[in-house]
Design an enzyme around this catalytic site. Structure first.
Site, short mmCIF file in Angstrom:
data_model
loop_
_atom_site.label_atom_id
_atom_site.label_comp_id
_atom_site.label_asym_id
_atom_site.label_seq_id
_atom_site.Cartn_x
_atom_site.Cartn_y
_atom_site.Cartn_z
N ASP A 8 0.73 -1.06 -0.18
CA ASP A 8 -0.24 0.31 0.28
C ASP A 8 1.29 1.66 -0.06
O ASP A 8 2.07 1.37 0.89
CB ASP A 8 -1.41 -0.02 1.13
CG ASP A 8 -1.65 -1.01 1.41
OD1 ASP A 8 -1.44 -2.35 1.72
OD2 ASP A 8 -3.43 -0.89 1.48
N GLU A 39 -4.03 2.70 -3.15
CA GLU A 39 -5.66 2.89 -2.60
C GLU A 39 -5.70 3.91 -1.22
O GLU A 39 -6.27 5.07 -0.73
CB GLU A 39 -6.62 1.80 -2.26
CG GLU A 39 -5.91 0.85 -0.71
CD GLU A 39 -6.82 0.59 0.57
OE1 GLU A 39 -8.78 0.70 0.02
OE2 GLU A 39 -6.39 0.50 1.95
N ASN A 40 -4.47 3.94 -0.61
CA ASN A 40 -3.93 5.50 0.12
C ASN A 40 -3.03 6.39 -0.01
O ASN A 40 -2.37 6.92 0.56
CB ASN A 40 -3.02 3.99 1.47
CG ASN A 40 -4.35 3.81 2.14
OD1 ASN A 40 -5.48 3.50 3.18
ND2 ASN A 40 -4.08 1.80 2.12
N ASN A 67 -10.36 -0.64 -0.14
CA ASN A 67 -12.18 0.17 0.40
C ASN A 67 -11.75 1.18 0.62
O ASN A 67 -13.04 2.16 1.07
CB ASN A 67 -12.22 -0.55 2.00
CG ASN A 67 -10.68 -0.23 2.91
OD1 ASN A 67 -9.54 -0.75 2.63
ND2 ASN A 67 -10.66 0.16 4.06
N HIS A 68 -10.30 2.26 0.27
CA HIS A 68 -10.36 3.65 0.45
C HIS A 68 -10.44 3.37 -1.19
O HIS A 68 -10.78 4.99 -1.13
CB HIS A 68 -9.24 3.74 1.30
CG HIS A 68 -9.75 4.14 2.56
ND1 HIS A 68 -10.45 3.66 3.64
CD2 HIS A 68 -8.94 3.20 3.31
CE1 HIS A 68 -9.73 3.40 4.42
NE2 HIS A 68 -9.10 2.72 4.30
N HIS A 151 -7.08 -8.14 -0.71
CA HIS A 151 -6.85 -6.82 0.33
C HIS A 151 -8.34 -7.32 1.21
O HIS A 151 -8.90 -7.31 1.92
CB HIS A 151 -7.38 -5.25 -0.43
CG HIS A 151 -6.91 -4.45 0.06
ND1 HIS A 151 -5.41 -3.56 0.08
CD2 HIS A 151 -7.67 -3.31 0.84
CE1 HIS A 151 -6.63 -2.44 0.76
NE2 HIS A 151 -7.32 -2.21 1.53
N HIS A 176 -2.84 -4.22 3.22
CA HIS A 176 -4.52 -3.54 3.88
C HIS A 176 -3.52 -3.04 5.21
O HIS A 176 -4.05 -2.26 5.84
CB HIS A 176 -5.44 -4.24 3.88
CG HIS A 176 -6.58 -3.60 4.96
ND1 HIS A 176 -7.25 -2.37 4.62
CD2 HIS A 176 -7.37 -4.19 5.78
CE1 HIS A 176 -8.31 -2.08 5.27
NE2 HIS A 176 -8.10 -2.71 5.96
N HIS A 178 -0.59 -2.90 6.02
CA HIS A 178 0.48 -2.23 5.68
C HIS A 178 2.40 -2.77 7.34
O HIS A 178 2.68 -1.78 6.97
CB HIS A 178 0.51 -0.73 6.69
CG HIS A 178 -0.45 -0.36 5.41
ND1 HIS A 178 -1.09 1.35 5.74
CD2 HIS A 178 -1.35 -0.34 5.21
CE1 HIS A 178 -1.68 1.82 5.18
NE2 HIS A 178 -2.71 0.49 4.34
#
Length: 259
Positions: A8, A39-40, A67-68, A151, A176, A178
């Protein structure tokens, strides 16, 4: 073929670490294709369209989500228009984008990347195991290499997915949490596996976020908006080698580099 998959990307330090180092890493490690979960990448949550374009321009062949991925609506059209950006496939079909993309590069076999999201300790979503089966049944037979980004929060769910897809895909990598895990291996069926790739973000941080904010939340129980940490970045992920003809993994190792 040799594939690099980065964990991520978290905020500006993560983006800078990728943008400033990826070209050199690709050359030094003889990487054929490079992917990352993005996604982050924008302020620690979500992915803005401009940041997605910057990361692709820096040398990523594709970007997966989680999810983000839905936070910034300017990404929605890009999810439909740019075949290099994925969102988890077990979200409803009517949402923008797809969780399955086929990447083709001259001199290499086509590579299918599949993006799934877990259900344990996560918001309600369709079954990732059923989604994986449906995807694999629909993939053309002339695509020998397939890589899954799962994820998910729970290590047990990720490990279960690895064994569920053993011998059916070339690699299963988790994202997810990290935190890079120490279980890189090639399963008996020829599937490269790692429970979590880790992250690309500030080295001095709590999962890429400012530690003082995380501590305050734990010590007071009060809600606080998380912020991406600053400072030098670190790159984490995995490098795996895949047999071009069989699609079976021949090696799997974690990757870490200061950025």
């Amino acid at each position: 073929m040799r594939i690099l998959f980065l964990g991520d990307i978290v905020g500006l330090p993560g983006r800078k670490a990728v943008i400033q180092n990826l070209a050199r890493i690709r050359e030094e490690e003889a990487i054929d294709m490079a992917f990352a979960n993005g996604e982050n990448a924008s302020s620690g949550y979500g992915l803005k369209a401009k940041h997605a374009r910057e990361l692709l321009k820096a040398g990523l062949d594709g970007i997966t989500g989680g999810n983000h991925i839905w936070k910034y609506k300017d990404l929605y059209s890009l999810l439909d228009e740019d075949g290099r950006i994925l969102r988890p496939h077990n979200y409803p079909d009517h949402l923008p984008g797809s969780g399955v993309r086929v990447f083709r590069k001259a001199g290499l076999p086509p590579v299918a990347v599949i993006n799934l999201i877990g259900r344990t300790f996560m918001p309600p979503i369709d079954c990732p195991f059923a989604a994986a089966e449906t995807v694999l049944d629909a993939l053309p037979a002339d695509i020998p290499v397939s890589v899954v980004d799962f994820h998910a929060e729970a290590t047990g769910e990720k490990i279960a997915m690895g064994y569920f897809l053993e011998g059916k895909v070339s690699a299963v990598v988790g994202t997810h949490t990290h935190v890079q895990t120490n279980d890189a291996k090639v399963l008996t069926g020829g599937t490269a596996y790692l429970t979590d790739l880790g992250m690309c973000g500030a080295a001095d941080s709590c999962l890429g976020m400012k530690p003082e904010i995380i501590l305050d939340r734990y010590l007071t129980g009060l809600p606080r908006q998380l912020e991406a940490a600053t400072g030098p970045g670190v790159l984490q992920g995995a490098i795996f080698d895949i047999d071009d003809t069989t699609g079976k993994a021949v090696s799997m190792a974690t990757f870490q580099r200061n950025g």
